[in-house]
Scaffold this motif. Sequence first.
Motif, PDB file in Angstrom:
ATOM      1  N   ALA A 266      82.423  43.655  40.624  1.00 59.55           N
ATOM      2  CA  ALA A 266      81.831  42.715  41.579  1.00 59.55           C
ATOM      3  C   ALA A 266      80.305  42.786  41.536  1.00 59.55           C
ATOM      4  O   ALA A 266      79.624  41.755  41.594  1.00 59.55           O
ATOM      5  CB  ALA A 266      82.343  43.000  42.988  1.00 59.55           C
ATOM      6  N   ALA A 267      79.770  43.998  41.413  1.00 60.70           N
ATOM      7  CA  ALA A 267      78.319  44.157  41.404  1.00 60.70           C
ATOM      8  C   ALA A 267      77.720  43.520  40.152  1.00 60.70           C
ATOM      9  O   ALA A 267      76.692  42.843  40.211  1.00 60.70           O
ATOM     10  CB  ALA A 267      77.956  45.642  41.485  1.00 60.70           C
ATOM     11  N   THR A 268      78.388  43.720  39.019  1.00 59.68           N
ATOM     12  CA  THR A 268      77.919  43.133  37.757  1.00 59.68           C
ATOM     13  C   THR A 268      77.966  41.609  37.848  1.00 59.68           C
ATOM     14  O   THR A 268      77.036  40.913  37.440  1.00 59.68           O
ATOM     15  CB  THR A 268      78.817  43.617  36.590  1.00 59.68           C
ATOM     16  OG1 THR A 268      79.071  44.999  36.759  1.00 59.68           O
ATOM     17  CG2 THR A 268      78.164  43.365  35.255  1.00 59.68           C
ATOM     18  N   ALA A 269      79.062  41.101  38.394  1.00 55.88           N
ATOM     19  CA  ALA A 269      79.231  39.653  38.516  1.00 55.88           C
ATOM     20  C   ALA A 269      78.165  39.065  39.446  1.00 55.88           C
ATOM     21  O   ALA A 269      77.631  37.975  39.202  1.00 55.88           O
ATOM     22  CB  ALA A 269      80.628  39.340  39.040  1.00 55.88           C
ATOM     23  N   LYS A 270      77.852  39.805  40.491  1.00 54.04           N
ATOM     24  CA  LYS A 270      76.841  39.355  41.451  1.00 54.04           C
ATOM     25  C   LYS A 270      75.494  39.184  40.744  1.00 54.04           C
ATOM     26  O   LYS A 270      74.780  38.201  40.938  1.00 54.04           O
ATOM     27  CB  LYS A 270      76.710  40.427  42.543  1.00 54.04           C
ATOM     28  CG  LYS A 270      76.505  39.877  43.940  1.00 54.04           C
ATOM     29  CD  LYS A 270      76.329  41.035  44.904  1.00 54.04           C
ATOM     30  CE  LYS A 270      77.505  41.151  45.838  1.00 54.04           C
ATOM     31  NZ  LYS A 270      77.304  42.205  46.833  1.00 54.04           N
ATOM     32  N   PHE A 271      75.170  40.143  39.894  1.00 45.36           N
ATOM     33  CA  PHE A 271      73.926  40.117  39.125  1.00 45.36           C
ATOM     34  C   PHE A 271      73.906  38.868  38.218  1.00 45.36           C
ATOM     35  O   PHE A 271      72.913  38.147  38.159  1.00 45.36           O
ATOM     36  CB  PHE A 271      73.833  41.399  38.293  1.00 45.36           C
ATOM     37  CG  PHE A 271      72.520  41.599  37.612  1.00 45.36           C
ATOM     38  CD1 PHE A 271      71.396  41.951  38.342  1.00 45.36           C
ATOM     39  CD2 PHE A 271      72.402  41.419  36.232  1.00 45.36           C
ATOM     40  CE1 PHE A 271      70.172  42.133  37.713  1.00 45.36           C
ATOM     41  CE2 PHE A 271      71.182  41.601  35.591  1.00 45.36           C
ATOM     42  CZ  PHE A 271      70.062  41.963  36.337  1.00 45.36           C
ATOM     43  N   ALA A 272      75.043  38.608  37.570  1.00 46.43           N
ATOM     44  CA  ALA A 272      75.147  37.444  36.683  1.00 46.43           C
ATOM     45  C   ALA A 272      74.968  36.158  37.477  1.00 46.43           C
ATOM     46  O   ALA A 272      74.276  35.230  37.034  1.00 46.43           O
ATOM     47  CB  ALA A 272      76.502  37.456  35.982  1.00 46.43           C
TER      48      ALA A 272
END
Lengths: 387, 90
Positions: A266-272
């Motif tokens: 989720a954190a990685t996706a948020k960054f994207a």
Amino acid sequence: MSTSEAIAYAVKQANVDVIAAYPITPQTIIVERLSEYVHNGELDAEYIAVESEHSAMSACVAASLTGARVFTSTASQGLALMHEVLYLASSLRCPIVMAIANRALSAPINIHCDHSDMMGSRDAGWVQIFAENGQQAYDRIFQAFKLAEDEDILLPVGVNIDGFFLSHAVEGIATISDSEAATFLPPRKAKYYLDYSMPMTFGAFALPDWYFEIKHQVVEAMDRVPKKLAEIEETYYKMTGRKYDHVGVYKTEDAEVCLVCAGSSAATAKFAITRLREKGIKAGLLSIRLFRPFPVESILLHVKDVKALIVMDRAMSPGAPSAPIAQDIKATLYDAGLNIPVANFVYGLGGRDISAAEFESIIMKIVESLKAGRPIEKGVMYWGLRA
Amino acid sequence: MASVKTTTLPGGIINRPGSTIDYKTGTWRVKRPVVNLDKCIGCLICWIYCPEPAIIKRDDGKIDFDYDYCKGCGICSLECPTKAIRIVEE
Ligand code: SF4
Ligand code: SF4
């Protein structure tokens, strides 16, 4: 501290009575720290070192039936070995809390993260919560005990952390004080428990005339979880200022494409998504924080107006029309009369990393399909698989 | 999702000892034993073999059945040395 250490610290503060556990990578640090706490006298609990995970869960069930507060932790093959006893824990209404450091299942043998272990037990009648980081994992332990032990619920709760990505990640964790922990989570008061002075039968045989009703109790209790968890979170929020809800929501208000995932991704996706938003792409994120019961109402609040959903599953379901989370998302949409296309990707099995750039490409792939009026591919797509 | 209210305790807990007596295994029966008292010698072999508490000893030493618990297995009929017990359709 690491997420594993944060969980062990929370369990100590929750003042558990019994821990029965068997070590397995990547959760070992959790039970190791707990055994140290018990050994040092920092935690007054029974630590039962068992010979397998099957025995660990069996001991947890028995201990829980005596009215004790019980914790264990496992992962992967360990969870699979517990499988049959997981059903006893839920059906006998044992409020056990278990940390699951999500790890791939053999073969090939692999010690890294995916969600196949928990997905294999998703119908066992356990409440399942996903943490996205160490802080959530720490906070959820207290909430998990409070939820599990509530007389209206009495269900075991799994707190899932991505193996290695979270279990071994070190971050600053805001902790609560021991007295705050004791106020939020007073000692368990079981209504029915094993006691010589008032004999009761637990786990009696049930024939076709009652089995169905007793099993259905688990469904009734599950139905009460979303509201109860929201209340518990409100109390916790007043104390700490931290609240996670059933789903994590990021930039969904005007989103045309919404990505759904669970766990540390989720954190990685948020960054994207932040990067795509800078380029004017209207993307949003829903992170499944409560997986069982599936947060149907919370999801519907955020997806009604999207043009497509992208569901990222870190587990596969060979032969099924969709991977696990996508199955639930599609059922949610269908029941709400929403005909929103769902692109389902299985990714990151056996700990294969996924980068923000990859999330960007996934979202752009769907955005471009929508723009060109191309239909969204049906079935399951396997992201990052060698061609 | 409609919730059905159940009348059982959570997890099917039974909080009263000795409640098995309330469970009438007689409902399982499709055939019933009948005794011919003229043949019965009161040896109580049937009483020993009956898997339920379904053979009742009468005051005259012979036997009767408790059909609330007799599940109709027919073991008494098989074991009776004088063939005093017949199994008949319900
Ligand atoms: S039929 Fe079976 S249960 Fe009934 S009296 Fe005979 S032995 Fe007992
Ligand atoms: S075994 Fe036969 S003879 Fe003996 S008590 Fe029973 S019915 Fe009578």
